[in-house]
Motif scaffolding. Structure first.
Motif, PDB file in Angstrom:
ATOM      1  N   VAL A  20       0.836  -1.204   0.000  1.00 10.27           N
ATOM      2  CA  VAL A  20       0.000   0.000   0.000  1.00 10.27           C
ATOM      3  C   VAL A  20       0.870   1.253   0.000  1.00 10.27           C
ATOM      4  O   VAL A  20       0.581   2.214  -0.721  1.00 10.27           O
ATOM      5  N   ALA A  21       1.953   1.250   0.767  1.00  6.46           N
ATOM      6  CA  ALA A  21       2.842   2.402   0.807  1.00  6.46           C
ATOM      7  C   ALA A  21       3.418   2.706  -0.575  1.00  6.46           C
ATOM      8  O   ALA A  21       3.577   3.870  -0.950  1.00  6.46           O
ATOM      9  N   GLY A  22       3.687   1.675  -1.343  1.00  2.00           N
ATOM     10  CA  GLY A  22       4.263   1.874  -2.665  1.00  2.00           C
ATOM     11  C   GLY A  22       3.254   2.115  -3.770  1.00  2.00           C
ATOM     12  O   GLY A  22       3.558   2.787  -4.758  1.00  2.00           O
ATOM     13  N   ALA A  23       2.047   1.590  -3.639  1.00  2.48           N
ATOM     14  CA  ALA A  23       1.105   1.612  -4.758  1.00  2.48           C
ATOM     15  C   ALA A  23      -0.104   2.519  -4.572  1.00  2.48           C
ATOM     16  O   ALA A  23      -0.756   2.875  -5.555  1.00  2.48           O
ATOM     17  N   ALA A  24      -0.425   2.900  -3.357  1.00  2.00           N
ATOM     18  CA  ALA A  24      -1.679   3.625  -3.107  1.00  2.00           C
ATOM     19  C   ALA A  24      -1.743   4.966  -3.828  1.00  2.00           C
ATOM     20  O   ALA A  24      -2.797   5.335  -4.344  1.00  2.00           O
ATOM     21  N   GLY A  25      -0.645   5.679  -3.894  1.00  8.58           N
ATOM     22  CA  GLY A  25      -0.657   6.987  -4.550  1.00  8.58           C
ATOM     23  C   GLY A  25      -1.005   6.886  -6.028  1.00  8.58           C
ATOM     24  O   GLY A  25      -1.852   7.631  -6.537  1.00  8.58           O
ATOM     25  N   ARG A  26      -0.377   5.966  -6.699  1.00  3.29           N
ATOM     26  CA  ARG A  26      -0.642   5.794  -8.131  1.00  3.29           C
ATOM     27  C   ARG A  26      -2.061   5.278  -8.365  1.00  3.29           C
ATOM     28  O   ARG A  26      -2.751   5.717  -9.286  1.00  3.29           O
ATOM     29  N   LEU A  27      -2.500   4.347  -7.544  1.00  7.43           N
ATOM     30  CA  LEU A  27      -3.861   3.821  -7.680  1.00  7.43           C
ATOM     31  C   LEU A  27      -4.907   4.898  -7.377  1.00  7.43           C
ATOM     32  O   LEU A  27      -5.948   4.963  -8.049  1.00  7.43           O
ATOM     33  N   ALA A  45     -13.395   8.555  -5.682  1.00  9.35           N
ATOM     34  CA  ALA A  45     -12.130   7.888  -5.992  1.00  9.35           C
ATOM     35  C   ALA A  45     -11.554   7.215  -4.745  1.00  9.35           C
ATOM     36  O   ALA A  45     -11.057   6.088  -4.808  1.00  9.35           O
ATOM     37  N   ARG A  46     -11.650   7.863  -3.609  1.00  8.15           N
ATOM     38  CA  ARG A  46     -11.138   7.283  -2.360  1.00  8.15           C
ATOM     39  C   ARG A  46     -11.939   6.047  -1.950  1.00  8.15           C
ATOM     40  O   ARG A  46     -11.373   5.066  -1.490  1.00  8.15           O
ATOM     41  N   ARG A  47     -13.260   6.108  -2.122  1.00  8.43           N
ATOM     42  CA  ARG A  47     -14.081   4.921  -1.818  1.00  8.43           C
ATOM     43  C   ARG A  47     -13.738   3.771  -2.755  1.00  8.43           C
ATOM     44  O   ARG A  47     -13.658   2.616  -2.329  1.00  8.43           O
ATOM     45  N   LEU A  48     -13.533   4.095  -4.017  1.00  7.00           N
ATOM     46  CA  LEU A  48     -13.165   3.090  -5.008  1.00  7.00           C
ATOM     47  C   LEU A  48     -11.827   2.442  -4.651  1.00  7.00           C
ATOM     48  O   LEU A  48     -11.690   1.213  -4.681  1.00  7.00           O
ATOM     49  N   LEU A  49     -10.859   3.250  -4.280  1.00  4.41           N
ATOM     50  CA  LEU A  49      -9.552   2.728  -3.889  1.00  4.41           C
ATOM     51  C   LEU A  49      -9.641   1.901  -2.611  1.00  4.41           C
ATOM     52  O   LEU A  49      -9.058   0.819  -2.525  1.00  4.41           O
ATOM     53  N   THR A  50     -10.383   2.380  -1.629  1.00  2.00           N
ATOM     54  CA  THR A  50     -10.517   1.655  -0.364  1.00  2.00           C
ATOM     55  C   THR A  50     -11.125   0.278  -0.587  1.00  2.00           C
ATOM     56  O   THR A  50     -10.634  -0.722  -0.051  1.00  2.00           O
ATOM     57  N   ALA A  51     -12.175   0.209  -1.392  1.00  2.00           N
ATOM     58  CA  ALA A  51     -12.808  -1.085  -1.680  1.00  2.00           C
ATOM     59  C   ALA A  51     -11.851  -2.006  -2.424  1.00  2.00           C
ATOM     60  O   ALA A  51     -11.798  -3.212  -2.151  1.00  2.00           O
ATOM     61  N   SER A  52     -11.075  -1.453  -3.341  1.00  4.90           N
ATOM     62  CA  SER A  52     -10.127  -2.270  -4.110  1.00  4.90           C
ATOM     63  C   SER A  52      -9.006  -2.801  -3.226  1.00  4.90           C
ATOM     64  O   SER A  52      -8.608  -3.963  -3.340  1.00  4.90           O
ATOM     65  N   LEU A  53      -8.491  -1.953  -2.342  1.00  2.56           N
ATOM     66  CA  LEU A  53      -7.442  -2.405  -1.426  1.00  2.56           C
ATOM     67  C   LEU A  53      -7.978  -3.419  -0.427  1.00  2.56           C
ATOM     68  O   LEU A  53      -7.280  -4.393  -0.086  1.00  2.56           O
ATOM     69  N   ALA A  54      -9.203  -3.226   0.031  1.00  3.63           N
ATOM     70  CA  ALA A  54      -9.807  -4.196   0.956  1.00  3.63           C
ATOM     71  C   ALA A  54      -9.956  -5.555   0.275  1.00  3.63           C
ATOM     72  O   ALA A  54      -9.688  -6.600   0.886  1.00  3.63           O
ATOM     73  N   HIS A  55     -10.348  -5.549  -0.978  1.00  4.59           N
ATOM     74  CA  HIS A  55     -10.479  -6.798  -1.727  1.00  4.59           C
ATOM     75  C   HIS A  55      -9.114  -7.469  -1.882  1.00  4.59           C
ATOM     76  O   HIS A  55      -8.983  -8.677  -1.706  1.00  4.59           O
ATOM     77  N   THR A  56      -8.106  -6.688  -2.201  1.00  2.33           N
ATOM     78  CA  THR A  56      -6.755  -7.249  -2.346  1.00  2.33           C
ATOM     79  C   THR A  56      -6.268  -7.837  -1.031  1.00  2.33           C
ATOM     80  O   THR A  56      -5.673  -8.920  -1.015  1.00  2.33           O
ATOM     81  N   TYR A  57      -6.533  -7.157   0.078  1.00  2.00           N
ATOM     82  CA  TYR A  57      -6.120  -7.685   1.373  1.00  2.00           C
ATOM     83  C   TYR A  57      -6.837  -8.996   1.679  1.00  2.00           C
ATOM     84  O   TYR A  57      -6.239  -9.934   2.214  1.00  2.00           O
ATOM     85  N   ALA A  58      -8.111  -9.072   1.297  1.00  5.71           N
ATOM     86  CA  ALA A  58      -8.884 -10.288   1.562  1.00  5.71           C
ATOM     87  C   ALA A  58      -8.338 -11.487   0.798  1.00  5.71           C
ATOM     88  O   ALA A  58      -8.429 -12.620   1.277  1.00  5.71           O
ATOM     89  N   VAL A  59      -7.776 -11.258  -0.389  1.00  2.00           N
ATOM     90  CA  VAL A  59      -7.259 -12.376  -1.199  1.00  2.00           C
ATOM     91  C   VAL A  59      -5.730 -12.443  -1.177  1.00  2.00           C
ATOM     92  O   VAL A  59      -5.137 -13.174  -1.969  1.00  2.00           O
ATOM     93  N   ASP A  67       0.834 -10.535  -9.318  1.00  5.76           N
ATOM     94  CA  ASP A  67       1.151  -9.152  -8.996  1.00  5.76           C
ATOM     95  C   ASP A  67      -0.018  -8.497  -8.248  1.00  5.76           C
ATOM     96  O   ASP A  67      -1.110  -8.360  -8.807  1.00  5.76           O
ATOM     97  N   PRO A  68       0.174  -8.070  -6.988  1.00  4.15           N
ATOM     98  CA  PRO A  68      -0.935  -7.469  -6.245  1.00  4.15           C
ATOM     99  C   PRO A  68      -1.389  -6.141  -6.856  1.00  4.15           C
ATOM    100  O   PRO A  68      -2.568  -5.806  -6.798  1.00  4.15           O
ATOM    101  N   TYR A  69      -0.461  -5.395  -7.464  1.00  2.17           N
ATOM    102  CA  TYR A  69      -0.843  -4.137  -8.108  1.00  2.17           C
ATOM    103  C   TYR A  69      -1.797  -4.412  -9.269  1.00  2.17           C
ATOM    104  O   TYR A  69      -2.826  -3.746  -9.410  1.00  2.17           O
ATOM    105  N   ASP A  70      -1.463  -5.400 -10.073  1.00  4.22           N
ATOM    106  CA  ASP A  70      -2.307  -5.751 -11.211  1.00  4.22           C
ATOM    107  C   ASP A  70      -3.684  -6.197 -10.735  1.00  4.22           C
ATOM    108  O   ASP A  70      -4.707  -5.797 -11.285  1.00  4.22           O
ATOM    109  N   ARG A  71      -3.726  -7.007  -9.691  1.00  3.34           N
ATOM    110  CA  ARG A  71      -4.999  -7.496  -9.146  1.00  3.34           C
ATOM    111  C   ARG A  71      -5.836  -6.334  -8.620  1.00  3.34           C
ATOM    112  O   ARG A  71      -7.036  -6.246  -8.867  1.00  3.34           O
TER     113      ARG A  71
END
Length: 167
Positions: A20-27, A45-59, A67-71
């Motif tokens: 997240v530290a490396g990818a959140a800004g670009r996402l 945009a923040r809600r969209l990113l939060t939901a996407s990061l939550a999904h990535t954390y879940a999987v 690649d977690p960034y790609d996912r």
């Protein structure tokens, strides 16, 4: 057994935090481009990113070298497309609001999505087509149309002319 589980969970949390530290800004920037919101006022945009990061954390444990960034980017794109479909009746209609000075506001959500994936994220036409379930030629045509709209935005309507009543 519990110590091993706790150690695994701590490692997982550290790995995800580093991601997240490396990818959140670009996402977040990609999500902001998708929603055509101002960078300093982008709640969708923040809600969209939060939901996407939550999904990535879940999987996270099931990525197995993927690649977690790609996912996360894929989920962000799909979630944006679904939201546009449900909220505005499809990807072909422009959002009713957007940043007034943004050229992206002239694009439909589908054009914005394809343009952001192709030009900002560097996703190949074939990959974008597979992600969106469209033929490659269609992605190419939509991207070309979006680029043309960005380069030559539609003119705004002229202000109404007041009637002059002779006295």
């Amino acid at each position: 057994m519990r110590e091993r589980q706790a150690s695994r969970n701590a490692r997982r949390a550290r790995e995800f935090e580093a991601f997240v530290a490396g990818a959140a800004g670009r996402l977040l920037h990609a999500a902001t481009l998708l929603t055509a919101e101002p960078p300093d006022d982008n709640p969708r945009a923040r809600r969209l990113l939060t939901a996407s990061l939550a999904h990535t954390y879940a999987v996270w444990d099931r990525l197995h070298g993927e690649d977690p960034y790609d996912r996360t980017r894929q989920y962000l794109a799909v979630r944006f497309a679904r939201g546009a479909w449900h909220q505005y009746g499809g990807l072909g209609r422009p959002y009713p609001r957007g940043r007034p000075d943004s050229a992206l506001r002239h694009l439909t959500p589908q054009e914005r999505l394809i343009l952001v994936l192709r030009m900002y994220e560097g996703v190949a036409e074939e990959q974008a087509a597979a992600l969106l379930g469209l033929p490659t030629e269609r992605v190419r045509a939509i991207c070309a149309r979006a680029m043309a709209t960005l380069l030559h935005p539609p003119r705004q309507a002229a202000p109404p002319v007041a009637k002059v009543v002779p006295s």
